[in-house]
Design an enzyme around this catalytic site. Structure first.
Site, mmCIF file in Angstrom:
data_model
loop_
_atom_site.group_PDB
_atom_site.id
_atom_site.type_symbol
_atom_site.label_atom_id
_atom_site.label_comp_id
_atom_site.label_asym_id
_atom_site.label_seq_id
_atom_site.Cartn_x
_atom_site.Cartn_y
_atom_site.Cartn_z
ATOM 1 N N ALA A 75 -34.852 -22.674 -29.858
ATOM 2 C CA ALA A 75 -34.297 -21.570 -30.641
ATOM 3 C C ALA A 75 -33.929 -20.395 -29.743
ATOM 4 C CB ALA A 75 -35.293 -21.128 -31.718
ATOM 5 N N ASN A 90 -32.117 -30.176 -18.492
ATOM 6 C CA ASN A 90 -31.951 -30.592 -17.102
ATOM 7 C C ASN A 90 -33.145 -30.143 -16.269
ATOM 8 O OD1 ASN A 90 -29.545 -32.065 -16.433
ATOM 9 N ND2 ASN A 90 -28.363 -30.309 -17.111
ATOM 10 N N TYR A 94 0.865 -1.181 0.000
ATOM 11 C CA TYR A 94 0.000 0.000 0.000
ATOM 12 C C TYR A 94 0.904 1.234 0.000
ATOM 13 C CZ TYR A 94 -4.422 2.399 0.694
ATOM 14 O OH TYR A 94 -5.522 3.196 0.530
ATOM 15 N N GLU A 104 -23.819 -14.524 -18.126
ATOM 16 C CA GLU A 104 -24.376 -15.769 -17.601
ATOM 17 C C GLU A 104 -25.860 -15.610 -17.279
ATOM 18 O OE1 GLU A 104 -23.772 -19.780 -16.506
ATOM 19 O OE2 GLU A 104 -22.348 -18.348 -17.370
ATOM 20 N N ASP A 105 -26.654 -16.569 -17.739
ATOM 21 C CA ASP A 105 -28.061 -16.677 -17.332
ATOM 22 C C ASP A 105 -28.837 -15.381 -17.570
ATOM 23 O OD1 ASP A 105 -27.462 -19.239 -16.635
ATOM 24 O OD2 ASP A 105 -27.415 -18.889 -14.481
ATOM 25 N N ALA A 137 -30.923 -19.023 -26.706
ATOM 26 C CA ALA A 137 -29.499 -18.688 -26.784
ATOM 27 C C ALA A 137 -28.653 -19.884 -27.203
ATOM 28 C CB ALA A 137 -29.033 -18.160 -25.429
ATOM 29 N N ALA A 138 -28.843 -21.021 -26.538
ATOM 30 C CA ALA A 138 -28.020 -22.189 -26.854
ATOM 31 C C ALA A 138 -28.327 -22.739 -28.235
ATOM 32 C CB ALA A 138 -28.232 -23.271 -25.790
ATOM 33 N N ASP A 168 -23.915 -19.444 -21.900
ATOM 34 C CA ASP A 168 -25.110 -20.230 -22.221
ATOM 35 C C ASP A 168 -25.214 -20.464 -23.724
ATOM 36 O OD1 ASP A 168 -25.943 -20.226 -19.500
ATOM 37 O OD2 ASP A 168 -26.656 -18.191 -19.765
ATOM 38 N N LYS A 197 -20.038 -20.629 -10.630
ATOM 39 C CA LYS A 197 -19.330 -20.412 -11.887
ATOM 40 C C LYS A 197 -17.913 -19.904 -11.620
ATOM 41 C CE LYS A 197 -20.266 -20.521 -16.366
ATOM 42 N NZ LYS A 197 -21.120 -21.506 -17.038
#
Length: 400
Positions: free
Chosen positions: A205, A297, A49, A146-147, A207-208, A172, A104
């Site tokens: 149809a 899933n 510091y 993500e998500d 994102a994935a 995703d 994640k």
């Protein structure tokens, strides 16, 4: 003990209530920040510091690129969500998404040696998300989206990559696509076929589904038709979003129309990223030695017991069946490779290289139950990292 000091119990559970290992594991969160240098005495403090830190700050101010050498920027990723499409739970909000984002982040570290910080945003507005991430970007070497629900996720990723010179990756979409392509390459090889000989049907149809269709086309698959709730995404439909209209423009060369079930007749490959259930009679009409990747899933679109009656290779998204299509096989190595060479973006070529490297890990060990490595195979991350770094250099997006 430290977690108990700063985070005492706030729930109503008592010692008499049944033990739940999931809650026990998550108590106090799943990650922490740890120093990489000691602060043992006054000399250490003066280096870590003030006043020592001022020298480093001044050097970075004069040469901004030094931030990569003298901070953690070049080895840390922001894991960003708005909590609108969390696992199979849907729109549960930013707070409820945090356990997933922490998960994640620890997978980044465990499987790729990459530090990651979970960031759950209190907005679902596309402009606000883009603006917020742009303002946070100086602290990070890359951003893992993500998500975030479709179709906003497509625009958010595109706009962020246009505004920033660091890798932006919506896992995703692209993580799923990379692992799917790797498994499909090996499944085709196992059944003595080339990708160009295969006709695939994708259920979903979002994102994935869109990303998988794109990478399969890039990789040279014979044809692919994508289906949503209303059937095959085809150019003659008048109810398509802009994303699906674009999708119709580069898929379905055979000009198929109608339902998912009709599309499956004679198809070589089924890829499920939508949930729902595919009737067994439709599965029975697929081509001989079909390849079924039912990845919803916790309930696959086609139960493995049914799929095995007709398919040469079966994959799911679950860890309790062989051939798990798991994003953790892709994203740690992809980011590790991109950060290693300080890439400005993650290109299609880098994703294809990741898929080829992932497939190659088990290329000499193929069987119907092993067309993709285990996430715990220690060969995975180094192979993907090296392939992505090399591809980044070849495509001119590497800065070292």
């Amino acid at each position: 003990m430290a977690a108990e000091i700063v985070n005492p119990r706030s729930d109503s559970k008592t010692d008499e209530e049944p033990f739940d290992p999931a809650f026990a594991l998550h108590r106090g969160g799943k990650m922490a920040v740890q120093a990489t240098v000691p602060v043992r005495d006054r000399d250490d403090l003066s280096l870590a510091y003030t006043p020592g830190v001022a020298k480093v700050c001044s050097a970075i101010a004069e040469q901004p690129e030094l931030v990569h050498d003298y901070t953690w920027k070049s080895q840390v990723v922001a894991v960003v969500t708005d909590g609108t499409a969390v696992l199979g739970l849907g729109d549960i909000g930013p707070e409820a998404s945090l356990p997933v984002m922490e998960g994640k982040a620890i997978l980044f570290k465990q499987f790729g040696g990459v530090d990651a910080v979970p960031i759950a945003l209190g907005t679902t507005d596309t402009d606000e998300i883009v603006d917020t991430v742009v303002r946070l970007a100086p602290s990070f070497g890359g951003v893992n989206l993500e998500d975030i629900s479709a179709p906003r996720c497509f625009e958010i990723e595109r706009r962020l990559q246009e505004k920033l010179d660091i890798p932006i990756f919506h896992d995703d979409q692209h993580g799923t696509a990379v692992v799917t392509l790797a498994a499909l390459r090996n499944a085709a090889k196992l059944t003595d076929r080339a990708l160009g000989q295969l006709r695939a049907v994708i259920s979903g149809a979002g994102a994935a589904g869109v990303a998988i269709a794109k990478i399969l086309i890039e990789a040279g698959i014979g044809d692919v038709a994508v289906c949503d709730r209303k059937g095959i995404v085809s150019a003659d439909r008048e109810d398509l979003t802009d994303v699906k209209r674009e999708l119709a423009g580069f898929t379905n060369k055979g000009g198929l129309t109608g339902s998912l079930e009709s599309a499956l007749e004679g198809a070589d490959v089924f890829i499920g990223v939508s949930g729902g259930t595919v009737p067994e009679e439709a599965v029975a009409k697929m081509a001989k030695d079909s390849l079924i990747f039912a990845m919803a899933n916790p309930n696959p679109e086609i139960h493995p017991d049914v799929a095995h009656k007709y398919a040469a290779v079966v994959a799911t998204g679950r860890s309790d069946y062989p051939n798990q299509i798991n994003n953790v096989l892709a994203f740690p190595g992809i980011f590790a490779g991109a950060l290693q060479v300080r890439a400005s973006k993650i290109t299609e070529g880098m994703k294809l290289a990741a898929a080829e490297a992932l497939a190659a890990v088990v290329a000499d060990e193929l069987s119907a139950d092993k067309v993709i490595p285990s996430p715990f195979d220690e060969r995975v991350a180094p192979a993907v990292t090296a392939a992505v770094a090399a591809a980044a250099r070849a495509e001119g997006v590497a800065r070292r």
